[in-house]
Scaffold this active site. Structure first.
Site, PDB file in Angstrom:
ATOM      1  N   GLY A 117       3.534  62.612  86.697  1.00  0.00           N
ATOM      2  CA  GLY A 117       2.740  62.159  85.557  1.00  0.00           C
ATOM      3  C   GLY A 117       2.476  60.664  85.621  1.00  0.00           C
ATOM      4  O   GLY A 117       2.274  60.085  86.694  1.00  0.00           O
ATOM      5  N   SER A 118       2.518  60.015  84.481  1.00  0.00           N
ATOM      6  CA  SER A 118       2.048  58.630  84.363  1.00  0.00           C
ATOM      7  C   SER A 118       2.898  57.601  85.106  1.00  0.00           C
ATOM      8  O   SER A 118       2.465  56.458  85.269  1.00  0.00           O
ATOM      9  CB  SER A 118       1.965  58.231  82.886  1.00  0.00           C
ATOM     10  OG  SER A 118       0.980  58.994  82.230  1.00  0.00           O
ATOM     11  N   VAL A 119       4.090  57.982  85.564  1.00  0.00           N
ATOM     12  CA  VAL A 119       4.865  57.064  86.397  1.00  0.00           C
ATOM     13  C   VAL A 119       4.038  56.629  87.604  1.00  0.00           C
ATOM     14  O   VAL A 119       4.136  55.489  88.078  1.00  0.00           O
ATOM     15  CB  VAL A 119       6.183  57.742  86.843  1.00  0.00           C
ATOM     16  CG1 VAL A 119       6.883  56.912  87.908  1.00  0.00           C
ATOM     17  CG2 VAL A 119       7.109  57.945  85.650  1.00  0.00           C
TER      18      VAL A 119
ATOM     19  N   LYS B 145       0.999  55.914  87.768  1.00  0.00           N
ATOM     20  CA  LYS B 145       0.004  54.883  87.455  1.00  0.00           C
ATOM     21  C   LYS B 145       0.411  53.519  88.008  1.00  0.00           C
ATOM     22  O   LYS B 145      -0.440  52.652  88.214  1.00  0.00           O
ATOM     23  CB  LYS B 145      -0.213  54.800  85.940  1.00  0.00           C
ATOM     24  CG  LYS B 145      -0.875  56.044  85.352  1.00  0.00           C
ATOM     25  CD  LYS B 145      -0.904  56.015  83.830  1.00  0.00           C
ATOM     26  CE  LYS B 145      -1.534  57.286  83.274  1.00  0.00           C
ATOM     27  NZ  LYS B 145      -1.505  57.351  81.796  1.00  0.00           N
TER      28      LYS B 145
END
Length: 584
Positions: A298-300, A302
């Site tokens: 997921g957003s990790v 980014k």
């Protein structure tokens, strides 16, 4: 005619005798330690039939924590009683008094014993008193057991019996019937740990169990004081136990936590769930180390997209993104409005990083993978090198991770946008995410991760030291690392940041959250992976920490409270250690 028949029968008898003699020679002379296709050791099997024995130590090497204390075993003082005690005279009353029991209870426990009886654990004082009595068949000994604490189970791994695999690995040891490492560090370090000379108390008996050579019990064991070897790990016992307790407090069913020392690249703690069931270790992934397995981040992820966009100059100063839309251009669940990079990162705006991922891949369709490798989030991240005759020895098995699996995904805009928010084909391990955080905290310097510092002789002397090693190859620039440090800190300092609850912790924290759709359903509910990865203290980074809760409903299993409690526990443990130090 009769003479011919006699000669024929005689020849048959002689042939049968020769066959029997040949068979006997095979059994007694030629194949005593490696008989038949099953490679049976006939000597060992014959000894088993005519002896009673107590295993004191199987002779296999063990693992120690970073202070040199046992990690993979407990050592207890126990009392052993041999069955022939029933038929000889000895001072039962005095032994019972030493053991704080009665003579009747002691005799009752011995009455049905047909094999050596382990009476139970006794104190060192009791052991000394009983040894002083010098009673044949009554022995106080030190025996190794699996640890009661059962910490770092999946990291240390399992041993098991597999003759074919053992002889395949070690063909020169055919005929030996011993255990080998089948997972974790037990597997990686197996060549140094395999048992050669178990320590036993041995008593010879006849066919009905009576003494064969009197009542003399012999000791058989390792005569070399340097063996078995020990592996000194990097695991901090207080941190490991503290994190294990907190992971269980928050009822993490699948997931766990991993703690790295930023300066050295040492794994200080590795906790994986589900809990290992030693009776059935391969049930429900209990033997799998989730910290080394690949998961959707997921957003990790980014963080990687940001590193590529910043270093390649693909984002303009003060540029804003429409964070009221999702990556498909539809209204987002959170109406965040127009946000610059800093706020986009701290509040985890998907639209921003979907767009930036497309820009990065359009610049060069291998950039996301290149920057993931520069940050140490993909590729082998562990210690690797030559040890004696072993080339390219690896301290642990670890999957490389991946960003894309096909050229189509690298070029398709929709796939790229999903990749930019850590979905689609992105798979990374908590270990590699912790490595990425440590790399950023060091200013871009990459280190090989160690889980062991030394292989030691049994007497504590050093056989081999694993030195700290930097990772060769490209890395991010110092300026990009500083920018990422600032962004990771903003996740906590921004009042609307996804890590704002960490503002009051005793250490200043920097990090990134992640919630990933898994595509897995349970009872009609979509399941998610929930992450928080970061490092602390911010000004002088010491620890990189990743916590993850896998396959939980979106409205459950929040990971931030666990991260916060671990940080607090580490602060308190450090404070205890500082208070306990003698004045200089």
């Amino acid at each position: 005619m009769r003479k011919r028949r006699v000669r024929f029968i005689s020849a048959i008898i002689i042939l049968m005798i020769m066959v029997l003699l040949t068979r006997l020679m095979q059994l007694q002379l030629f194949y005593t330690e490696n008989y038949s296709k099953h490679h049976v050791n006939l000597l060992n099997e014959s000894v088993k039939q005519r002896t009673q024995e107590v295993l004191i130590d199987d002779g296999r090497g063990h693992f120690l924590d970073n202070e040199g204390y046992p990690l993979s075993y407990d050592e207890k003082t126990i009392l052993v009683l041999f069955p022939f005690l029933k038929s000889i005279n000895w001072d039962r009353e005095q032994v019972a008094n030493i053991l704080n029991t009665t003579k009747e209870k002691l005799e009752l426990s011995l009455s049905n014993a047909k094999k050596p009886l382990i009476y139970g654990e006794i104190s060192p004082i009791q052991a000394k008193q009983i040894t002083k009595m010098n009673i044949p068949g009554l022995y106080a000994i030190q025996k190794k057991y699996p640890p009661e604490s059962n910490i770092a189970n999946q990291l240390i791994g399992l041993i098991g019996e597999n003759r074919e695999e053992f002889w395949k690995r070690y063909p020169e040891k055919k005929g030996l019937d011993t255990k080998l490492g089948i997972s974790g560090l037990q597997n990686s370090f197996d060549e140094f740990l395999i048992e050669e000379h178990p320590s036993k108390l041995i008593f010879h008996v006849d066919g009905i169990g009576a003494p064969l050579f009197g009542i003399d019990v012999k000791y058989s064991g390792q005569s070399n004081p340097y063996y078995p070897l020990m592996v000194k790990t990097t695991i901090s016992n207080p941190f490991q136990k503290g994190i294990e307790a907190l992971v269980d407090k928050y009822e993490i069913k699948k997931g766990g936590a991993l703690l790295l020392d930023i300066e050295t690249g040492n794994i200080l703690a590795s906790v994986s769930r589900p809990i290992l069931n030693r009776e059935n270790p391969f049930l429900d992934d209990g033997a799998v180390n989730m910290m080394f397995e690949q998961h959707i981040p997921g957003s990790v992820f980014k963080t990687v997209v940001t590193a590529a966009a910043v270093e390649e100059g693909l984002i303009e100063n003060n540029e804003e993104f429409n964070c009221s839309l999702n990556i498909r251009g539809e209204p987002a669940e959170r109406d965040l409005g127009m946000l610059a990079l800093n706020e986009s990162f701290s509040r985890s705006c998907n639209k921003t990083f979907g767009e930036l991922a497309v820009r990065v891949q359009q610049e060069e369709n291998s950039f996301l993978e290149k920057y993931a490798e520069k940050l140490g989030i993909i590729g082998y991240t562990g210690w690797e090198g030559d040890i004696f005759h072993i080339k390219n020895f690896r301290q642990f098995a670890h999957e490389a991770g991946r960003i894309f699996t096909s050229d189509e995904s690298r070029k398709d805009q929709n796939y790229i946008m999903q990749t930019g928010i850590g979905q689609h084909e992105v798979r990374v391990s908590p270990l590699s995410v912790a490595n990425m955080m440590a790399t950023i905290a060091r200013g871009g310097e990459k280190k090989e991760i160690r889980v062991a510092t030394d292989i030691q002789y049994a007497n504590g002397g050093a056989l081999f030291h694993f030195p700290e090693q930097n990772v060769k190859g490209d890395h991010i620039s110092t300026s990009t690392a500083i920018k990422l440090q600032s962004l990771l800190r903003s996740v906590v300092t921004d009042e609307e940041g996804t890590g704002h609850i960490f503002q009051k912790l005793p250490f200043k924290v920097a990090g990134k959250s992640g919630t990933a759709e898994t595509g897995v359903e349970r009872d009609g509910v979509q399941l998610h992976n929930k992450w928080f990865a970061g490092y602390f203290p911010f000004e002088q980074p010491k620890y990189a920490l990743v916590v993850v809760n896998l396959e939980v409903p979106n409205d459950q299993g929040g990971i931030n409270p666990l991260f916060a409690d671990i940080v607090t526990m580490i602060y308190e443990e450090n404070h205890k250690q500082q208070q306990g130090r003698p004045e200089e």
